[in-house]
Structures are given as C-alpha cells and as structure tokens.
Design a protein around this motif. Structure first.
Motif, PDB file in Angstrom:
ATOM      1  N   MET A   1      -4.917 -11.998  13.075  1.00  0.00           N
ATOM      2  CA  MET A   1      -3.767 -11.357  12.473  1.00  0.00           C
ATOM      3  C   MET A   1      -2.708 -12.411  12.173  1.00  0.00           C
ATOM      4  O   MET A   1      -2.370 -13.214  13.011  1.00  0.00           O
ATOM      5  N   ARG A   2      -2.201 -12.371  10.973  1.00  0.00           N
ATOM      6  CA  ARG A   2      -1.193 -13.328  10.567  1.00  0.00           C
ATOM      7  C   ARG A   2       0.191 -12.812  10.918  1.00  0.00           C
ATOM      8  O   ARG A   2       0.456 -11.618  10.880  1.00  0.00           O
ATOM      9  N   ASN A   3       1.068 -13.729  11.258  1.00  0.00           N
ATOM     10  CA  ASN A   3       2.459 -13.374  11.515  1.00  0.00           C
ATOM     11  C   ASN A   3       3.256 -13.556  10.235  1.00  0.00           C
ATOM     12  O   ASN A   3       3.430 -14.672   9.759  1.00  0.00           O
ATOM     13  N   TYR A   4       3.719 -12.455   9.688  1.00  0.00           N
ATOM     14  CA  TYR A   4       4.494 -12.499   8.464  1.00  0.00           C
ATOM     15  C   TYR A   4       5.970 -12.427   8.792  1.00  0.00           C
ATOM     16  O   TYR A   4       6.399 -11.670   9.644  1.00  0.00           O
ATOM     17  N   MET A   5       6.757 -13.219   8.088  1.00  0.00           N
ATOM     18  CA  MET A   5       8.191 -13.239   8.305  1.00  0.00           C
ATOM     19  C   MET A   5       8.898 -12.252   7.374  1.00  0.00           C
ATOM     20  O   MET A   5       9.941 -11.729   7.701  1.00  0.00           O
ATOM     21  N   GLN A   6       8.320 -11.994   6.211  1.00  0.00           N
ATOM     22  CA  GLN A   6       8.950 -11.126   5.225  1.00  0.00           C
ATOM     23  C   GLN A   6       7.924 -10.188   4.629  1.00  0.00           C
ATOM     24  O   GLN A   6       6.731 -10.457   4.670  1.00  0.00           O
ATOM     25  N   ARG A   7       8.401  -9.102   4.073  1.00  0.00           N
ATOM     26  CA  ARG A   7       7.523  -8.144   3.400  1.00  0.00           C
ATOM     27  C   ARG A   7       8.109  -7.815   2.038  1.00  0.00           C
ATOM     28  O   ARG A   7       9.311  -7.639   1.896  1.00  0.00           O
ATOM     29  N   ILE A   8       7.231  -7.721   1.056  1.00  0.00           N
ATOM     30  CA  ILE A   8       7.621  -7.332  -0.296  1.00  0.00           C
ATOM     31  C   ILE A   8       6.787  -6.123  -0.686  1.00  0.00           C
ATOM     32  O   ILE A   8       5.566  -6.109  -0.507  1.00  0.00           O
ATOM     33  N   ASN A   9       7.452  -5.108  -1.201  1.00  0.00           N
ATOM     34  CA  ASN A   9       6.775  -3.924  -1.713  1.00  0.00           C
ATOM     35  C   ASN A   9       6.704  -4.018  -3.231  1.00  0.00           C
ATOM     36  O   ASN A   9       7.705  -4.318  -3.889  1.00  0.00           O
ATOM     37  N   ILE A  10       5.509  -3.749  -3.779  1.00  0.00           N
ATOM     38  CA  ILE A  10       5.322  -3.737  -5.231  1.00  0.00           C
ATOM     39  C   ILE A  10       4.928  -2.314  -5.614  1.00  0.00           C
ATOM     40  O   ILE A  10       3.965  -1.765  -5.084  1.00  0.00           O
ATOM     41  N   TYR A  11       5.686  -1.726  -6.529  1.00  0.00           N
ATOM     42  CA  TYR A  11       5.408  -0.371  -6.998  1.00  0.00           C
ATOM     43  C   TYR A  11       4.865  -0.442  -8.415  1.00  0.00           C
ATOM     44  O   TYR A  11       5.493  -1.004  -9.305  1.00  0.00           O
ATOM     45  N   TYR A  12       3.687   0.141  -8.611  1.00  0.00           N
ATOM     46  CA  TYR A  12       3.037   0.152  -9.925  1.00  0.00           C
ATOM     47  C   TYR A  12       2.966   1.590 -10.410  1.00  0.00           C
ATOM     48  O   TYR A  12       2.458   2.462  -9.711  1.00  0.00           O
ATOM     49  N   GLY A  13       3.487   1.832 -11.595  1.00  0.00           N
ATOM     50  CA  GLY A  13       3.516   3.187 -12.117  1.00  0.00           C
ATOM     51  C   GLY A  13       2.628   3.399 -13.326  1.00  0.00           C
ATOM     52  O   GLY A  13       2.715   4.424 -13.984  1.00  0.00           O
ATOM     53  N   GLY A  14       1.761   2.430 -13.637  1.00  0.00           N
ATOM     54  CA  GLY A  14       0.877   2.560 -14.790  1.00  0.00           C
ATOM     55  C   GLY A  14      -0.348   3.394 -14.477  1.00  0.00           C
ATOM     56  O   GLY A  14      -0.521   3.910 -13.378  1.00  0.00           O
ATOM     57  N   ARG A  15      -1.198   3.510 -15.446  1.00  0.00           N
ATOM     58  CA  ARG A  15      -2.407   4.331 -15.303  1.00  0.00           C
ATOM     59  C   ARG A  15      -3.560   3.596 -14.639  1.00  0.00           C
ATOM     60  O   ARG A  15      -4.557   4.196 -14.295  1.00  0.00           O
ATOM     61  N   GLY A  16      -3.454   2.288 -14.503  1.00  0.00           N
ATOM     62  CA  GLY A  16      -4.516   1.521 -13.865  1.00  0.00           C
ATOM     63  C   GLY A  16      -5.660   1.172 -14.795  1.00  0.00           C
ATOM     64  O   GLY A  16      -6.785   0.950 -14.351  1.00  0.00           O
ATOM     65  N   LEU A  17      -5.391   1.105 -16.084  1.00  0.00           N
ATOM     66  CA  LEU A  17      -6.430   0.757 -17.048  1.00  0.00           C
ATOM     67  C   LEU A  17      -6.840  -0.697 -16.867  1.00  0.00           C
ATOM     68  O   LEU A  17      -6.019  -1.557 -16.522  1.00  0.00           O
ATOM     69  N   ILE A  18      -8.094  -0.996 -17.099  1.00  0.00           N
ATOM     70  CA  ILE A  18      -8.621  -2.339 -16.868  1.00  0.00           C
ATOM     71  C   ILE A  18      -7.895  -3.388 -17.713  1.00  0.00           C
ATOM     72  O   ILE A  18      -7.632  -4.481 -17.239  1.00  0.00           O
ATOM     73  N   GLU A  19      -7.551  -3.060 -18.944  1.00  0.00           N
ATOM     74  CA  GLU A  19      -6.913  -4.052 -19.810  1.00  0.00           C
ATOM     75  C   GLU A  19      -5.411  -4.182 -19.561  1.00  0.00           C
ATOM     76  O   GLU A  19      -4.731  -4.935 -20.245  1.00  0.00           O
ATOM     77  N   ASP A  20      -4.866  -3.480 -18.577  1.00  0.00           N
ATOM     78  CA  ASP A  20      -3.432  -3.558 -18.261  1.00  0.00           C
ATOM     79  C   ASP A  20      -3.119  -4.928 -17.648  1.00  0.00           C
ATOM     80  O   ASP A  20      -3.563  -5.239 -16.552  1.00  0.00           O
ATOM     81  N   PRO A  21      -2.339  -5.756 -18.329  1.00  0.00           N
ATOM     82  CA  PRO A  21      -2.028  -7.094 -17.806  1.00  0.00           C
ATOM     83  C   PRO A  21      -1.160  -7.051 -16.543  1.00  0.00           C
ATOM     84  O   PRO A  21      -1.131  -8.003 -15.781  1.00  0.00           O
ATOM     85  N   THR A  22      -0.484  -5.943 -16.316  1.00  0.00           N
ATOM     86  CA  THR A  22       0.371  -5.827 -15.132  1.00  0.00           C
ATOM     87  C   THR A  22      -0.455  -5.926 -13.856  1.00  0.00           C
ATOM     88  O   THR A  22      -0.023  -6.532 -12.876  1.00  0.00           O
ATOM     89  N   ILE A  23      -1.647  -5.363 -13.856  1.00  0.00           N
ATOM     90  CA  ILE A  23      -2.507  -5.407 -12.668  1.00  0.00           C
ATOM     91  C   ILE A  23      -2.913  -6.848 -12.371  1.00  0.00           C
ATOM     92  O   ILE A  23      -2.898  -7.276 -11.216  1.00  0.00           O
ATOM     93  N   TYR A  24      -3.258  -7.601 -13.410  1.00  0.00           N
ATOM     94  CA  TYR A  24      -3.613  -9.011 -13.236  1.00  0.00           C
ATOM     95  C   TYR A  24      -2.445  -9.788 -12.631  1.00  0.00           C
ATOM     96  O   TYR A  24      -2.607 -10.550 -11.688  1.00  0.00           O
ATOM     97  N   VAL A  25      -1.247  -9.572 -13.179  1.00  0.00           N
ATOM     98  CA  VAL A  25      -0.063 -10.285 -12.694  1.00  0.00           C
ATOM     99  C   VAL A  25       0.249  -9.889 -11.250  1.00  0.00           C
ATOM    100  O   VAL A  25       0.565 -10.738 -10.421  1.00  0.00           O
ATOM    101  N   MET A  26       0.130  -8.603 -10.928  1.00  0.00           N
ATOM    102  CA  MET A  26       0.378  -8.156  -9.551  1.00  0.00           C
ATOM    103  C   MET A  26      -0.585  -8.816  -8.578  1.00  0.00           C
ATOM    104  O   MET A  26      -0.184  -9.234  -7.489  1.00  0.00           O
TER     105      MET A  26
END
Length: 67
Positions: free
Chosen positions: A1-26
């Motif tokens: 188990m890794r000890n993390y100092m910070q946490r970041i939440n990422i919220y995605y509101g797209g449809r999850g299509l394969i060609e969606d570049p947002t998923i790649y960037v996330m």
C-alpha cells in the motif's frame, strides 16, 4: 500500500465513447499524478446516473463517497 500525501478527484461527465479524447487525457494525467504519489479518484457521472436508474423527467440525486 502506498502512502499518498494528497488526493485529486476527477469528475467525467461524458458518455464514455472510445474516440473521446478526454478519457485518454484523464488516463495520462492519472499516470503522471500516481508517479508523483498523488492519489487520484475518478468519478464517471454518466455511469452513476445510469446506475441510479435515471428516467427522463424524474429527479435523480447521486451520492458519491469522496473520502
């Protein structure tokens, strides 16, 4: 188990299509942040609405654990 100092939440509101570049960037962003020992939690809002049984015209409240 890794000890993390910070946490970041990422919220995605797209449809999850394969060609969606947002998923790649996330995914790339998550890789980089994990290398920096930052915990990343991703939330797929579209999937959460589907799981809640959304029907058009009805109010849906989504509760997510952000701890």
């Amino acid at each position: 188990m890794r000890n993390y100092m910070q946490r970041i939440n990422i919220y995605y509101g797209g449809r999850g299509l394969i060609e969606d570049p947002t998923i790649y960037v996330m995914n790339k962003l998550t890789e980089v942040l994990n290398e920096l020992n930052i915990d990343v939690k991703k939330y797929n809002l579209c999937q959460a609405i589907k799981d809640a049984g959304y029907e058009p015209g009805k109010d849906v409240k989504i509760a997510m654990d952000c701890a």
